[in-house]
Design a protein around this motif. Sequence first.
Motif, PDB file in Angstrom:
ATOM      1  N   GLU A   1       0.561  -1.186  -0.042  1.00  0.00           N
ATOM      2  CA  GLU A   1       0.090  -0.008   0.023  1.00  0.00           C
ATOM      3  C   GLU A   1       0.784   1.471  -0.021  1.00  0.00           C
ATOM      4  OE1 GLU A   1      -4.248   1.639   1.844  1.00  0.00           O
ATOM      5  OE2 GLU A   1      -3.176  -0.249   2.841  1.00  0.00           O
ATOM      6  N   LEU A   2       0.579   2.184  -0.799  1.00  0.00           N
ATOM      7  CA  LEU A   2       1.577   3.267  -1.272  1.00  0.00           C
ATOM      8  C   LEU A   2       0.758   4.539  -0.688  1.00  0.00           C
ATOM      9  CD1 LEU A   2       3.022   2.462  -4.735  1.00  0.00           C
ATOM     10  CD2 LEU A   2       4.029   2.034  -2.583  1.00  0.00           C
ATOM     11  N   PHE A   3       1.579   5.456   0.045  1.00  0.00           N
ATOM     12  CA  PHE A   3       1.056   6.866   0.500  1.00  0.00           C
ATOM     13  C   PHE A   3       2.033   7.954   0.129  1.00  0.00           C
ATOM     14  CE2 PHE A   3      -0.444   3.520   3.374  1.00  0.00           C
ATOM     15  CZ  PHE A   3      -1.829   3.942   3.420  1.00  0.00           C
ATOM     16  N   GLY A   4       1.301   8.951  -0.132  1.00  0.00           N
ATOM     17  CA  GLY A   4       2.288  10.289  -0.309  1.00  0.00           C
ATOM     18  C   GLY A   4       3.100  10.113  -1.395  1.00  0.00           C
ATOM     19  N   LYS A   5       4.516  10.419  -1.127  1.00  0.00           N
ATOM     20  CA  LYS A   5       5.382  10.817  -2.472  1.00  0.00           C
ATOM     21  C   LYS A   5       5.699   9.467  -3.264  1.00  0.00           C
ATOM     22  CE  LYS A   5       6.395  14.988  -1.747  1.00  0.00           C
ATOM     23  NZ  LYS A   5       6.521  15.954  -2.798  1.00  0.00           N
ATOM     24  N   GLU A   6       5.779   8.401  -2.246  1.00  0.00           N
ATOM     25  CA  GLU A   6       5.616   6.815  -3.092  1.00  0.00           C
ATOM     26  C   GLU A   6       4.469   6.829  -4.022  1.00  0.00           C
ATOM     27  OE1 GLU A   6       6.240   4.030   0.033  1.00  0.00           O
ATOM     28  OE2 GLU A   6       8.390   4.474   0.227  1.00  0.00           O
ATOM     29  N   LYS A   7       3.406   7.003  -3.582  1.00  0.00           N
ATOM     30  CA  LYS A   7       2.156   6.693  -4.423  1.00  0.00           C
ATOM     31  C   LYS A   7       2.279   7.763  -5.637  1.00  0.00           C
ATOM     32  CE  LYS A   7      -2.736   6.268  -4.555  1.00  0.00           C
ATOM     33  NZ  LYS A   7      -2.747   6.199  -6.247  1.00  0.00           N
ATOM     34  N   GLU A   8       2.321   9.169  -5.166  1.00  0.00           N
ATOM     35  CA  GLU A   8       2.485   9.988  -6.400  1.00  0.00           C
ATOM     36  C   GLU A   8       3.426   9.402  -7.430  1.00  0.00           C
ATOM     37  OE1 GLU A   8       4.266  14.567  -6.742  1.00  0.00           O
ATOM     38  OE2 GLU A   8       3.267  13.894  -4.954  1.00  0.00           O
ATOM     39  N   LEU A   9       4.636   9.209  -7.064  1.00  0.00           N
ATOM     40  CA  LEU A   9       5.680   8.650  -7.998  1.00  0.00           C
ATOM     41  C   LEU A   9       5.079   7.354  -8.653  1.00  0.00           C
ATOM     42  CD1 LEU A   9       8.344   9.366  -9.181  1.00  0.00           C
ATOM     43  CD2 LEU A   9       9.357   7.744  -7.330  1.00  0.00           C
ATOM     44  N   TYR A  10       4.784   6.516  -8.003  1.00  0.00           N
ATOM     45  CA  TYR A  10       4.279   5.269  -8.830  1.00  0.00           C
ATOM     46  C   TYR A  10       3.074   5.649  -9.596  1.00  0.00           C
ATOM     47  CZ  TYR A  10       2.539   0.316  -9.394  1.00  0.00           C
ATOM     48  OH  TYR A  10       1.952  -0.740  -9.801  1.00  0.00           O
ATOM     49  N   ASP A  11       2.257   6.574  -9.382  1.00  0.00           N
ATOM     50  CA  ASP A  11       1.120   6.832 -10.246  1.00  0.00           C
ATOM     51  C   ASP A  11       1.682   7.454 -11.542  1.00  0.00           C
ATOM     52  OD1 ASP A  11      -0.777   5.832  -8.548  1.00  0.00           O
ATOM     53  OD2 ASP A  11      -1.266   7.859  -7.826  1.00  0.00           O
ATOM     54  N   LEU A  12       2.977   8.176 -11.420  1.00  0.00           N
ATOM     55  CA  LEU A  12       3.468   8.763 -12.556  1.00  0.00           C
ATOM     56  C   LEU A  12       4.286   7.762 -13.346  1.00  0.00           C
ATOM     57  CD1 LEU A  12       4.444  11.609 -14.057  1.00  0.00           C
ATOM     58  CD2 LEU A  12       6.381  11.359 -12.599  1.00  0.00           C
TER      59      LEU A  12
ATOM     60  N   LEU B   1      11.526  12.399 -14.249  1.00  0.00           N
ATOM     61  CA  LEU B   1      10.903  12.306 -13.192  1.00  0.00           C
ATOM     62  C   LEU B   1      11.271  13.284 -12.001  1.00  0.00           C
ATOM     63  CD1 LEU B   1      11.440   8.278 -12.398  1.00  0.00           C
ATOM     64  CD2 LEU B   1       9.489   9.468 -13.127  1.00  0.00           C
ATOM     65  N   CYS B   2      12.198  13.960 -11.758  1.00  0.00           N
ATOM     66  CA  CYS B   2      12.743  15.129 -11.030  1.00  0.00           C
ATOM     67  C   CYS B   2      11.802  16.129 -11.420  1.00  0.00           C
ATOM     68  CB  CYS B   2      14.121  15.464 -11.208  1.00  0.00           C
ATOM     69  SG  CYS B   2      15.247  14.767  -9.827  1.00  0.00           S
TER      70      CYS B   2
ATOM     71  N   ARG C   1       8.979  16.310 -13.464  1.00  0.00           N
ATOM     72  CA  ARG C   1       7.474  16.166 -13.188  1.00  0.00           C
ATOM     73  C   ARG C   1       6.828  15.862 -11.728  1.00  0.00           C
ATOM     74  NH1 ARG C   1       5.948  12.027 -18.178  1.00  0.00           N
ATOM     75  NH2 ARG C   1       6.541  13.550 -19.845  1.00  0.00           N
ATOM     76  N   THR C   2       7.973  15.416 -10.992  1.00  0.00           N
ATOM     77  CA  THR C   2       7.515  15.439  -9.444  1.00  0.00           C
ATOM     78  C   THR C   2       7.703  16.522  -8.542  1.00  0.00           C
ATOM     79  OG1 THR C   2       9.792  14.512  -8.876  1.00  0.00           O
ATOM     80  CG2 THR C   2       7.796  12.856  -9.381  1.00  0.00           C
ATOM     81  N   GLY C   3       8.653  17.311  -9.214  1.00  0.00           N
ATOM     82  CA  GLY C   3       9.316  18.450  -8.317  1.00  0.00           C
ATOM     83  C   GLY C   3       9.948  18.231  -7.134  1.00  0.00           C
ATOM     84  N   MET C   4      10.351  16.965  -6.995  1.00  0.00           N
ATOM     85  CA  MET C   4      11.291  16.383  -5.932  1.00  0.00           C
ATOM     86  C   MET C   4      12.854  16.748  -6.446  1.00  0.00           C
ATOM     87  SD  MET C   4       9.951  12.560  -5.031  1.00  0.00           S
ATOM     88  CE  MET C   4       8.342  12.113  -5.056  1.00  0.00           C
ATOM     89  N   ALA C   5      13.474  16.950  -5.188  1.00  0.00           N
ATOM     90  CA  ALA C   5      14.802  16.953  -5.293  1.00  0.00           C
ATOM     91  C   ALA C   5      15.558  15.791  -5.571  1.00  0.00           C
ATOM     92  CB  ALA C   5      15.649  17.813  -4.040  1.00  0.00           C
ATOM     93  N   ALA C   6      16.720  15.872  -6.218  1.00  0.00           N
ATOM     94  CA  ALA C   6      17.441  14.469  -6.713  1.00  0.00           C
ATOM     95  C   ALA C   6      17.343  13.706  -5.751  1.00  0.00           C
ATOM     96  CB  ALA C   6      18.427  14.894  -7.572  1.00  0.00           C
ATOM     97  N   GLY C   7      18.049  13.876  -4.427  1.00  0.00           N
ATOM     98  CA  GLY C   7      18.079  13.051  -3.110  1.00  0.00           C
ATOM     99  C   GLY C   7      16.839  12.401  -2.845  1.00  0.00           C
ATOM    100  N   GLU C   8      15.817  13.507  -2.637  1.00  0.00           N
ATOM    101  CA  GLU C   8      14.368  12.829  -2.136  1.00  0.00           C
ATOM    102  C   GLU C   8      14.045  11.904  -3.274  1.00  0.00           C
ATOM    103  OE1 GLU C   8      10.129  14.330  -0.779  1.00  0.00           O
ATOM    104  OE2 GLU C   8      11.419  15.712  -2.118  1.00  0.00           O
TER     105      GLU C   8
ATOM    106  N   SER D   1      15.687  10.063  -5.520  1.00  0.00           N
ATOM    107  CA  SER D   1      16.535   8.666  -5.440  1.00  0.00           C
ATOM    108  C   SER D   1      16.032   7.854  -4.239  1.00  0.00           C
ATOM    109  CB  SER D   1      17.878   9.104  -5.325  1.00  0.00           C
ATOM    110  OG  SER D   1      18.771   8.012  -5.373  1.00  0.00           O
ATOM    111  N   ALA D   2      15.710   8.433  -3.264  1.00  0.00           N
ATOM    112  CA  ALA D   2      15.683   7.711  -2.036  1.00  0.00           C
ATOM    113  C   ALA D   2      14.104   7.128  -2.288  1.00  0.00           C
ATOM    114  CB  ALA D   2      15.473   8.404  -0.524  1.00  0.00           C
ATOM    115  N   THR D   3      13.100   7.674  -2.623  1.00  0.00           N
ATOM    116  CA  THR D   3      11.740   7.223  -3.019  1.00  0.00           C
ATOM    117  C   THR D   3      11.774   6.074  -4.109  1.00  0.00           C
ATOM    118  OG1 THR D   3      10.964   9.443  -2.444  1.00  0.00           O
ATOM    119  CG2 THR D   3       9.362   8.071  -3.637  1.00  0.00           C
ATOM    120  N   LEU D   4      12.718   6.414  -5.156  1.00  0.00           N
ATOM    121  CA  LEU D   4      12.630   5.208  -5.981  1.00  0.00           C
ATOM    122  C   LEU D   4      13.324   3.964  -5.391  1.00  0.00           C
ATOM    123  CD1 LEU D   4      13.846   7.320  -9.193  1.00  0.00           C
ATOM    124  CD2 LEU D   4      11.644   5.949  -9.045  1.00  0.00           C
ATOM    125  N   THR D   5      14.510   4.103  -4.481  1.00  0.00           N
ATOM    126  CA  THR D   5      14.895   3.030  -3.779  1.00  0.00           C
ATOM    127  C   THR D   5      14.074   2.177  -2.979  1.00  0.00           C
ATOM    128  OG1 THR D   5      17.013   4.042  -3.914  1.00  0.00           O
ATOM    129  CG2 THR D   5      16.793   2.401  -2.456  1.00  0.00           C
TER     130      THR D   5
END
Length: 137
Positions: free
Chosen positions: A80-91, A102-103, A105-112, A114-118
Amino acid sequence: VIEAGRSSGSLITAKLAFEYSREVFAVPGRVDSPMSAGTNSLIANNQAHLVTGYEDVMNSMNWAHSEAPSGRGESTGVVELFGKEKELYDLLSVEPMHFDVLCERTGMAAGELSATLTMLELAGVVVRHPGDHYSRS
């Protein structure tokens, strides 16, 4: 609800769940079967989600299906995904997308990002491809 006649106790439970804003799912049955009249009625009256397979439930509940590595290749699970993980997965889709896109389109910093993708990779729902591309698994 898998099977329910017009006066089934399952219908009472399903209608109460619907009134309490709980998710209700029903498997349709033959239109000429008395044992399917209740489930078909729930679906027809929009009191239950139509279920034709497990994917219908997973999509309604915003769950992602994962095939986690187990050494034998037989382990599967639901994440079950929530927050940034769900937003990224939906993209993401099955078509690989580059990290920089991805950076952007999501507006996330590269570090964030990278961590979310991991985390999504570890959950088994995202695959990293050569050239820093990512897709759904």
